[in-house]
Structure formats: C-alpha cells, structure tokens
Design an enzyme around this catalytic site. Structure first.
Site, PDB file in Angstrom:
ATOM      1  N   ASP A   1       2.659  -0.279  -3.613  1.00  0.00           N
ATOM      2  CA  ASP A   1       3.183   1.077  -4.326  1.00  0.00           C
ATOM      3  C   ASP A   1       4.779   0.994  -4.524  1.00  0.00           C
ATOM      4  O   ASP A   1       5.175   1.088  -5.685  1.00  0.00           O
ATOM      5  CB  ASP A   1       2.892   2.140  -3.399  1.00  0.00           C
ATOM      6  CG  ASP A   1       3.260   3.648  -3.899  1.00  0.00           C
ATOM      7  OD1 ASP A   1       2.872   3.808  -5.280  1.00  0.00           O
ATOM      8  OD2 ASP A   1       4.166   4.136  -3.389  1.00  0.00           O
TER       9      ASP A   1
ATOM     10  N   GLU B   1      -2.966  -1.028  -5.903  1.00  0.00           N
ATOM     11  CA  GLU B   1      -1.650  -1.083  -5.398  1.00  0.00           C
ATOM     12  C   GLU B   1      -1.699  -2.265  -4.127  1.00  0.00           C
ATOM     13  O   GLU B   1      -0.626  -2.893  -4.059  1.00  0.00           O
ATOM     14  CB  GLU B   1      -1.201   0.051  -4.616  1.00  0.00           C
ATOM     15  CG  GLU B   1      -1.119   1.441  -6.004  1.00  0.00           C
ATOM     16  CD  GLU B   1      -0.691   2.570  -5.359  1.00  0.00           C
ATOM     17  OE1 GLU B   1      -0.854   2.937  -3.966  1.00  0.00           O
ATOM     18  OE2 GLU B   1      -0.166   3.530  -6.055  1.00  0.00           O
TER      19      GLU B   1
END
EC number: 3.1.26.3
Length: 250
Positions: A73, A143
């Site tokens: 992320d 992610e």
C-alpha cells in the site's frame, strides 16, 4: 532417483512431482502478471494467503499477506503520487490527493485485481462468502503483490509493475480529472429535486498498520442503492454516491 515399489513409483514421489508442477505453474502465473519471474516464490505465496487461510504461529503472528499488504500500500501510494506529480506539474496538492485517492481506493484495487485474474490465486477460508471477496480480499492481495515485487526485485521493478501493469492499462486518468468529483452533492441535489429521502449508513474495520477502512451504503427511500469503501468516511461516501449515481443512470 525415483523410489520404486514393484516397478512403480511410490505415491509420495508422485505427490512431490505434482507439487513441483504446481510450483512451476504458480511461478509462470506470477511472471505473466508482473512481467518478471519470481526469485523468491515464497513471497508471492504469502502475498496470496489471506489471514482466514492460516493459523496463528507460536509467536502470535499470522503467516498471511497482511504485512505485505501494508508494505505494498505504501509503495503503491508513492508510485502513484510521483506519477501524478510529474503528469500534472501545475495542479495543487488537493487535486493530486483527490486523483490519487480515486486511483488507489479499495474498490478500484479490487477491480484491477479481478481484471488481472488474481482471484484465482488467492487462498482463503472457504467459509469466506462472495460478498467478503468482492469487498476487499482481491484488492488486498494486489497490494500485497506490489509489496512482494518490491522485496523480490527492488523499488524500480515495483514502480515499473505499478505503472506498466496497473495504471496504464486500467486507469483512465483523463476521465478521472474531467468528471465531477463531488458526487455526494450531486446525489443530494437529485434527491431534493425528486423529493426522495436520502441517507448514508457507515461502518468501519481496522486494516494492517492500525489504519481504518470505512464502508458506506447509500439508501434512497430506505432501499440500499450502492456501497463504497475508503480510508476516510468522506472518501467512502463519495465512492458510494458515485456508484449510486451510476445506478440511477446519471
């Protein structure tokens, strides 16, 4: 050398041969998605292991993709921020933040993951229902995959993966910048013109790193019309309002 019994390979040998074949297929799948052959396949196995599919270790940590998701992320956010910074050299910070949030929000990541076919690779508890999958599981895995590429090949390779395999094929930046961003206001105006009662219901859940992720459902006349997710209530409301307007044909 094969261990034989009566001239035939032992069942255990066949098991390991099938396992090796599966590993080769998995490596090929990762290479197809990322554009690079994995050096450390265990990182990618971890990236696709949902917390529901593993048990807690003695150290109290889960062998799941949550930590890789946290890392990915951050890498994803940095790459997209740099991309927008260079693409729009005269736009203010608020504009860049808004476009970045729309590119990397949970639903956008989930859609990218599905387009890449990552749902076929995710390992999770079969009890996880379809709604849970569509809400966050596949986007989280994407992610985590970014995090795995970063650890396996470095930042330059992770940056190239994000730009070449995610942003350019799946994100229409021009459309994002030309559409109305205040979808909530637009939906309120529609409801007032039509004399409809409009309300939002909120919920939240904690993500790795202590970050809260919010879910919002739009109700019109007590009927659920659309839902959205985001890292703030405002972002989740905007996403839900955007989807509600699409449902209404606006």
């Amino acid at each position: 050398m094969a261990i034989l019994r009566g001239g035939q390979p032992l069942p255990l040998f066949g098991f390991f041969r099938r396992l090796l074949g599966g590993d080769r297929a998995f490596r090929q799948a990762i290479a197809t998605v990322t554009g690079r052959t994995p050096s450390n396949a265990r990182l990618y196995t971890l990236a696709f292991t949902h917390a529901s599919a593993v048990r807690q270790t003695e150290q109290g940590k889960h062998l799941s993709n949550e930590r890789l998701e946290f890392l990915g992320d951050a890498i994803l956010g940095a790459v997209v921020a740099e991309y927008l910074f260079r693409k729009f050299p005269y736009e203010p910070e608020g504009f860049l933040t808004e476009i970045r949030s729309r590119i990397v929000n949970r639903e956008s990541m989930n859609q990218m993951a599905l387009k890449l076919g990552l749902d076929k690779l995710v390992q999770l508890d079969p009890a996880q229902n379809r709604a849970a999958r569509s809400r966050s599981v596949n986007g989280n895995a994407l992610e985590a995959l970014v995090g795995a590429v970063y650890l396996d090949h470095g930042y330059t390779a992770a940056r190239r993966f994000v730009l070449a395999r995610l942003i350019r094929p799946f994100v229409d930046v021009k459309a994002l910048t030309s559409t109305t961003t205040n979808f909530k206001s637009k939906l309120i105006e529609w409801a007032q013109r039509k004399g409809k009662a409009l309300r939002y219901e909120h919920s939240g859940e904690q993500r790795p790193g202590g970050v809260m992720e919010f879910s919002v459902t739009v109700f019109i006349e007590d009927e659920a019309v659309a839902s959205g997710m985001g890292l703030s209530k405002k972002q989740a409301e905007q996403t839900a309002a955007e989807r509600a307007l699409a449902t209404l044909g606006m």
